[in-house]
Design an enzyme around this catalytic site. Structure first.
Site, short mmCIF file in Angstrom:
data_model
loop_
_atom_site.label_atom_id
_atom_site.label_comp_id
_atom_site.label_asym_id
_atom_site.label_seq_id
_atom_site.Cartn_x
_atom_site.Cartn_y
_atom_site.Cartn_z
N HIS A 128 0.88 -1.18 0.00
CA HIS A 128 0.00 0.00 0.00
C HIS A 128 0.91 1.22 0.00
CE1 HIS A 128 -2.33 -2.97 2.42
NE2 HIS A 128 -3.42 -2.41 1.95
N ASP B 76 2.32 1.98 3.34
CA ASP B 76 3.29 1.03 3.90
C ASP B 76 4.69 1.50 3.56
OD1 ASP B 76 1.03 -0.52 4.20
OD2 ASP B 76 1.54 -1.91 2.58
C1 XLS Z 1 -7.69 -6.80 4.55
C2 XLS Z 1 -7.17 -7.02 3.22
C3 XLS Z 1 -6.00 -6.12 2.83
C4 XLS Z 1 -5.85 -6.09 1.34
C5 XLS Z 1 -5.04 -4.96 0.82
O1 XLS Z 1 -8.43 -7.59 5.10
O2 XLS Z 1 -6.84 -8.36 3.07
O3 XLS Z 1 -4.85 -6.54 3.47
O4 XLS Z 1 -5.30 -7.28 0.87
O5 XLS Z 1 -5.59 -3.73 1.10
#
Ligand code: XLS
Ligand code: NI
Ligand code: NI
Length: 449
Positions: A109, A112
């Site tokens: 993200h 991140d």
């Molecule tokens: C949350 C999601 C998240 C997505 C990415 O439950 O799995 O981690 O994969 O935003």
């Protein structure tokens, strides 16, 4: 891929490149089943499985939960003079980890990778400074980007949603982030771009206009698609369904809901499904159900590999460890033609009390071993052809005669009813679905060599 890359400091000292040692090894820091260059069905294991490390769980999560503070003091955060310096250190640690583990992909993200600044412009500047570094590290190591995404759910401004927020100003701020994250993904040669609608849903119907919010979501996704394509993005956009958490109800509830939505809004040419095992469970489905529903419609794209806890109703994001479930999943994925742009992204985190730096390696090693076994089993199932032959035979009455005319749309209801009436009761007979036989057979493939 370079053997392994180390930035200015080694963040995982004492751990070298993880090697395949075979099923008799008791070394926790070795692969028992994942042998990256082993050829299965004409293709190397690593190219079938396309493993990706999730930046957020691996390098940002610190063990904090709603009941307790952080338990993991990451060395890449310690001693940094600014959030940007900490982000740079974190990236060095991440690429050291990818290369030592031997995962060829990662997913991230925007937040991140780089801290939010005091304004959207500063946030974008921070992001692109780190993107430039990531690009260099990708070139130096051969590690690639599986997909990028924007975190439009953590900041309090998104408490009522991002694209579905009732305040237009918030929707526009979400657009600023998504636009920059698409640019970053393109810059890094990402194979995909993911939308997980964390807060695209509602908490109460008493304050929500569902029709309007869903239309806003479709409008937003269409704009993002058009922008990405205009900028030359060739990969797939993914929707990652999840039924709930953090909202009470999320609009991209499950695969079939998402497919209906994509088709309704003309997005099904550019979007595919990114299916997460744990989300399937939260929706009351098996992981394989979600995979098969996407594959059946030609919309399967990628996987967030993890597992939930069947006794818990939340996204525990544990590393996968069931060989049978991985085999059943890989069976569907291989039947659907395998991964093209997608891959197996470990959207999984080590437990809060797993505070040894080696635990992050051990979690990934187990998940990779699990899917390596799954791949080999699934390949055997398909090669043997018994199960696919059984399924084909089960529908044989539609392969010719009136059954084929029915499939081709050559019969009306009156004609079909006449065929039934003329045949009468008791002639068609009861044909066994032989589920127990098939389940036993699938288990047999798991252990035979
Ligand atoms: C949350 C999601 C998240 C997505 C990415 O439950 O799995 O981690 O994969 O935003
Ligand atoms: Ni996910
Ligand atoms: Ni999840």
């Amino acid at each position: 891929m370079a053997d392994f890359y180390i930035g200015k400091k080694e963040y995982f000292p004492g751990i070298g490149k993880i090697k395949f040692e075979g099923s008799k090894s008791r070394n926790p820091l070795a692969f028992k089943f994942y042998d990256p260059d082993k050829v299965v069905g004409g293709k190397k294991m690593k190219d079938h499985l396309r493993f990706a490390v999730a930046y957020w769980h691996s390098f940002c999560a610190d063990g904090a939960d709603p009941f307790g503070a952080a338990t993991m003091a990451h060395p890449w955060g310690a001693g940094a003079k600014s959030p940007m310096e900490a982000a740079e250190n974190k990236m060095d640690a991440a690429f050291e980890f990818f290369t030592k583990l031997g995962a060829e992909f990662y997913a991230f993200h925007d937040r991140d990778m780089a801290p939010e600044g005091d304004s959207p412009a500063e946030s974008e500047k921070n992001l692109f400074s780190l993107v430039a570094k990531a690009k260099k590290l990708q070139e130096a190591t051969g590690v690639k980007l599986l997909w990028g995404t924007a975190n439009v759910f953590t900041n309090p401004r998104f408490m009522n949603g991002a694209a579905t927020n009732p305040q237009f100003g918030v929707v526009a701020l979400a657009a600023a982030q998504v636009k920059a994250a698409i640019d970053a993904t393109i810059e890094l040669g990402g194979a995909g771009y993911t939308f997980w609608g964390g807060r695209e849903g509602y908490m109460s119907l008493l304050n929500t206009d569902i029709k309007r919010e869903k239309e806003h979501l479709a409008r937003f996704l269409t704009m993002a698609r058009d922008y990405g394509r205009a900028r030359g993005f060739k990969g797939y956009f993914y929707i990652e369904p999840k039924p709930m958490e953090p909202t009470k109800h999320q609009y991209d509830f499950d695969t079939e809901t998402v497919i209906g939505f994509l088709r309704q809004h003309g997005l099904d040419k550019d979007f595919r499904l990114n299916i997460e095992a744990n989300h399937a469970e939260l929706a009351g489905h098996d992981f394989v159900h979600e995979l098969e529903c996407a594959a059946a419609e030609g919309l399967f794209g990628s996987v967030d590999a993890n597992r939930g806890d069947p006794r818990n109703g939340w996204d525990t994001d544990q590393f996968p460890n069931s060989f049978i479930e991985a085999a059943m999943a890989m069976h569907i994925i291989l039947k659907a033609g395998g991964f093209t742009n997608g891959g197996l992204n470990f959207d999984a985190k080590i437990r809060r009390n797993s505070v040894d730096p080696s635990d992050l390696f051990v979690g990934h090693i187990g998940g990779m071993d699990c899917f390596a076994v799954g791949l080999e089993v699934a390949h055997r199932v398909i090669e043997d052809g018994v199960i696919s032959g059984f399924v084909k035979d089960r529908y044989a009455s539609f392969d010719g005669g009136d059954g084929a005319r029915f499939e081709k749309g050559q019969l009306g209801l009156e004609e079909l009813a006449k065929i039934g009436t003329d045949a009468g009761y008791g002639k068609t007979g009861l044909v066994s679905g032989r589920q127990e036989y098939l389940e036993n057979l699938f288990n047999q493939y798991l252990l035979e060599r």
